[in-house]
Design a protein around this motif. Structure first.
Motif, PDB file in Angstrom:
ATOM      1  N   GLY A 147       0.732  -1.132  -0.007  1.00  0.00           N
ATOM      2  CA  GLY A 147      -0.003   0.018   0.012  1.00  0.00           C
ATOM      3  C   GLY A 147       0.582   1.292  -0.152  1.00  0.00           C
ATOM      4  N   ASP A 148       0.096   2.432   0.399  1.00  0.00           N
ATOM      5  CA  ASP A 148       0.675   3.597   0.178  1.00  0.00           C
ATOM      6  C   ASP A 148       2.050   3.877   1.095  1.00  0.00           C
ATOM      7  OD1 ASP A 148      -0.841   4.521  -1.940  1.00  0.00           O
ATOM      8  OD2 ASP A 148      -2.468   5.410  -0.661  1.00  0.00           O
ATOM      9  N   GLU A 149       1.844   3.090   2.485  1.00  0.00           N
ATOM     10  CA  GLU A 149       2.759   3.270   3.524  1.00  0.00           C
ATOM     11  C   GLU A 149       3.803   2.096   3.475  1.00  0.00           C
ATOM     12  OE1 GLU A 149       0.397   3.773   6.851  1.00  0.00           O
ATOM     13  OE2 GLU A 149      -0.103   5.916   6.517  1.00  0.00           O
ATOM     14  N   GLY A 150       3.885   1.514   2.382  1.00  0.00           N
ATOM     15  CA  GLY A 150       4.846   0.125   2.465  1.00  0.00           C
ATOM     16  C   GLY A 150       3.970  -1.173   2.463  1.00  0.00           C
ATOM     17  N   ILE A 151       4.860  -2.101   2.947  1.00  0.00           N
ATOM     18  CA  ILE A 151       4.372  -3.633   2.745  1.00  0.00           C
ATOM     19  C   ILE A 151       4.004  -4.003   4.269  1.00  0.00           C
ATOM     20  CG2 ILE A 151       4.750  -5.955   2.456  1.00  0.00           C
ATOM     21  CD1 ILE A 151       6.803  -4.950   0.178  1.00  0.00           C
ATOM     22  N   SER A 152       2.703  -4.427   4.306  1.00  0.00           N
ATOM     23  CA  SER A 152       2.392  -4.787   5.703  1.00  0.00           C
ATOM     24  C   SER A 152       1.858  -6.256   5.945  1.00  0.00           C
ATOM     25  CB  SER A 152       1.451  -4.053   6.361  1.00  0.00           C
ATOM     26  OG  SER A 152      -0.094  -3.796   5.398  1.00  0.00           O
ATOM     27  N   LEU A 153       1.965  -6.739   7.058  1.00  0.00           N
ATOM     28  CA  LEU A 153       1.334  -8.178   7.121  1.00  0.00           C
ATOM     29  C   LEU A 153      -0.107  -8.088   8.042  1.00  0.00           C
ATOM     30  CD1 LEU A 153       1.954 -11.374   7.028  1.00  0.00           C
ATOM     31  CD2 LEU A 153       3.045 -11.192   9.080  1.00  0.00           C
ATOM     32  N   SER A 154      -0.715  -8.723   7.555  1.00  0.00           N
ATOM     33  CA  SER A 154      -2.260  -8.832   8.442  1.00  0.00           C
ATOM     34  C   SER A 154      -2.668 -10.213   8.220  1.00  0.00           C
ATOM     35  CB  SER A 154      -3.105  -7.929   7.670  1.00  0.00           C
ATOM     36  OG  SER A 154      -3.548  -8.257   6.410  1.00  0.00           O
ATOM     37  N   ALA A 155      -3.504 -10.574   9.395  1.00  0.00           N
ATOM     38  CA  ALA A 155      -4.090 -11.584   9.616  1.00  0.00           C
ATOM     39  C   ALA A 155      -5.305 -11.305  10.575  1.00  0.00           C
ATOM     40  CB  ALA A 155      -3.300 -12.987  10.311  1.00  0.00           C
ATOM     41  N   GLY A 156      -6.539 -11.497   9.915  1.00  0.00           N
ATOM     42  CA  GLY A 156      -7.544 -11.230  10.896  1.00  0.00           C
ATOM     43  C   GLY A 156      -7.645  -9.900  11.373  1.00  0.00           C
ATOM     44  N   GLN A 157      -7.821  -9.587  12.540  1.00  0.00           N
ATOM     45  CA  GLN A 157      -7.858  -8.205  13.008  1.00  0.00           C
ATOM     46  C   GLN A 157      -6.401  -7.568  13.249  1.00  0.00           C
ATOM     47  OE1 GLN A 157     -10.544  -6.409  13.182  1.00  0.00           O
ATOM     48  NE2 GLN A 157     -11.423  -8.082  12.180  1.00  0.00           N
ATOM     49  N   LEU A 158      -5.438  -8.342  13.340  1.00  0.00           N
ATOM     50  CA  LEU A 158      -3.836  -7.928  13.431  1.00  0.00           C
ATOM     51  C   LEU A 158      -3.171  -7.623  12.261  1.00  0.00           C
ATOM     52  CD1 LEU A 158      -3.001 -10.798  15.703  1.00  0.00           C
ATOM     53  CD2 LEU A 158      -3.463  -8.621  16.477  1.00  0.00           C
ATOM     54  N   SER A 159      -2.454  -6.535  12.358  1.00  0.00           N
ATOM     55  CA  SER A 159      -1.583  -5.845  11.097  1.00  0.00           C
ATOM     56  C   SER A 159      -0.470  -5.395  11.694  1.00  0.00           C
ATOM     57  CB  SER A 159      -2.501  -4.790  10.589  1.00  0.00           C
ATOM     58  OG  SER A 159      -1.808  -4.261   9.187  1.00  0.00           O
ATOM     59  N   MET A 160       0.449  -5.573  10.983  1.00  0.00           N
ATOM     60  CA  MET A 160       1.960  -5.095  11.234  1.00  0.00           C
ATOM     61  C   MET A 160       2.732  -4.564  10.211  1.00  0.00           C
ATOM     62  SD  MET A 160       5.020  -7.646  12.801  1.00  0.00           S
ATOM     63  CE  MET A 160       4.895  -8.598  11.287  1.00  0.00           C
ATOM     64  N   ARG A 161       3.388  -3.375  10.436  1.00  0.00           N
ATOM     65  CA  ARG A 161       4.442  -2.883   9.391  1.00  0.00           C
ATOM     66  C   ARG A 161       5.443  -2.595   9.919  1.00  0.00           C
ATOM     67  NH1 ARG A 161       4.695   2.126   7.634  1.00  0.00           N
ATOM     68  NH2 ARG A 161       2.698   2.545   8.705  1.00  0.00           N
ATOM     69  N   ALA A 162       6.521  -2.833   9.519  1.00  0.00           N
ATOM     70  CA  ALA A 162       8.055  -2.360  10.278  1.00  0.00           C
ATOM     71  C   ALA A 162       7.936  -0.893   9.716  1.00  0.00           C
ATOM     72  CB  ALA A 162       9.277  -3.163   9.595  1.00  0.00           C
ATOM     73  N   ASP A 163       8.437  -0.213  10.846  1.00  0.00           N
ATOM     74  CA  ASP A 163       8.658   1.494  10.619  1.00  0.00           C
ATOM     75  C   ASP A 163       9.424   1.989  11.758  1.00  0.00           C
ATOM     76  OD1 ASP A 163       8.146   4.047  10.057  1.00  0.00           O
ATOM     77  OD2 ASP A 163       5.955   4.188  10.861  1.00  0.00           O
ATOM     78  N   PHE A 164      10.694   2.141  11.104  1.00  0.00           N
ATOM     79  CA  PHE A 164      11.779   2.855  11.912  1.00  0.00           C
ATOM     80  C   PHE A 164      11.612   4.104  12.385  1.00  0.00           C
ATOM     81  CE2 PHE A 164      14.520  -0.416   9.341  1.00  0.00           C
ATOM     82  CZ  PHE A 164      14.520  -1.085  10.530  1.00  0.00           C
ATOM     83  N   SER A 165      10.675   4.946  11.740  1.00  0.00           N
ATOM     84  CA  SER A 165      10.532   6.436  12.176  1.00  0.00           C
ATOM     85  C   SER A 165       9.846   6.397  13.653  1.00  0.00           C
ATOM     86  CB  SER A 165       9.608   7.013  11.337  1.00  0.00           C
ATOM     87  OG  SER A 165       8.225   6.533  10.988  1.00  0.00           O
ATOM     88  N   ARG A 166       9.008   5.214  13.979  1.00  0.00           N
ATOM     89  CA  ARG A 166       8.657   5.187  15.249  1.00  0.00           C
ATOM     90  C   ARG A 166       9.586   5.148  16.399  1.00  0.00           C
ATOM     91  NH1 ARG A 166       4.551   0.353  13.847  1.00  0.00           N
ATOM     92  NH2 ARG A 166       2.910   1.211  12.445  1.00  0.00           N
ATOM     93  N   LEU A 167      10.744   4.830  16.111  1.00  0.00           N
ATOM     94  CA  LEU A 167      12.147   4.722  16.916  1.00  0.00           C
ATOM     95  C   LEU A 167      12.689   6.016  17.120  1.00  0.00           C
ATOM     96  CD1 LEU A 167      13.061   1.015  16.492  1.00  0.00           C
ATOM     97  CD2 LEU A 167      11.342   1.827  17.996  1.00  0.00           C
TER      98      LEU A 167
END
Length: 250
Positions: A44-64
């Motif tokens: 997507g627009d913000e990169g590649i994410s992994l999702s399963a059911g209600q869970l979703s995860m995207r590595a994002d170094f800016s959060r650190l």
């Protein structure tokens, strides 16, 4: 991973999703809403994410970013555990890189970091995060000290001679799932706890580093029962530091 598919979030990402599916040998799903089981790699627009059911995860170094400030880094338990004296340009190998957050902290602390990740999906998420972060002025120089290798570190470590080797065998799943962060829930879908810990530790020591640092739960068992030279323990994690006999420089 069985049941994993790739999809695009918007037509503008369709080509990238198709290429990613081909690279990973995964099915391409044109309608993500049709995925009722399994998991999705979403482009997507913000990169590649992994999702399963209600869970979703995207590595994002800016959060650190807040943790990368010099004053904050001085208090990071990982930075304290990996610190080596008398080395101007230290090199660290993160043998089990995962989503690369520990590697980012080490790079911000001045290490050149070689990251190994053998799981192709996790390596894809990490590579995407590195690409996005390299475009941010506040992270570009740190990312420039990080190198990702999609390979098994057990095979390659003995041929290296880094200053530090970081080992983070995935913790076993907790019994109280409500306490497990969504990141680790999704990571466990892709890759279970390490079963080759003895080989991993042996390869790390064969690399002849100044120090091997093992990340463990605060009350978790020693890796392979090997007693560390010393440990640093926080509320959420413990770092066992193994200092081999001083290597002889060629």
């Amino acid at each position: 991973m069985a049941g994993l598919s790739v999809c695009a979030q918007g037509q503008e990402h369709a080509r990238q999703a198709q290429e990613l599916a081909g690279q990973l040998g995964l099915p391409l799903m044109e309608d993500a809403a049709g995925c009722k089981v399994g998991a999705l790699l979403v482009v997507g627009d913000e990169g590649i994410s992994l999702s399963a059911g209600q869970l979703s995860m995207r590595a994002d170094f800016s959060r650190l970013l807040r943790r990368l400030r010099p004053a904050a880094l001085d208090h990071e338990l990982l930075v304290r555990a990996t610190r080596v004296r008398g080395v101007k340009e230290p090199v660290a190998v993160d043998a089990t890189a995962g989503l690369g957050e520990d590697s980012l902290l080490l790079a911000a602390a001045g290490f050149s970091v070689i990251m190994y990740e053998r799981n192709p999906v996790i390596a894809t998420l990490l590579a995407d995060a590195l690409k996005r972060a390299s475009q941010l002025p506040e992270l570009a120089s740190v990312i420039g000290r990080m190198e990702l290798r999609h390979a098994d570190s057990i095979r390659e470590l003995p041929g290296l001679a880094p200053d530090v080797v970081l080992l983070d065998p995935m913790f076993p799943a907790r019994t109280k799932s409500a306490q497990v962060k969504k990141k680790f829930q999704l990571m466990h879908l892709l890759e279970g706890p390490a079963t080759d810990e003895r080989e991993l530790l042996g390869a790390a020591l064969a690399a002849r580093p100044r120090k091997v640092v093992v990340k463990r739960p605060p009350k978790g068992p020693l890796l392979c029962g090997v007693k560390p030279s010393y440990s640093l323990t926080g509320k959420a994690v413990r770092y066992d530091c193994l200092v081999p006999p001083r290597r002889t420089e060629a």
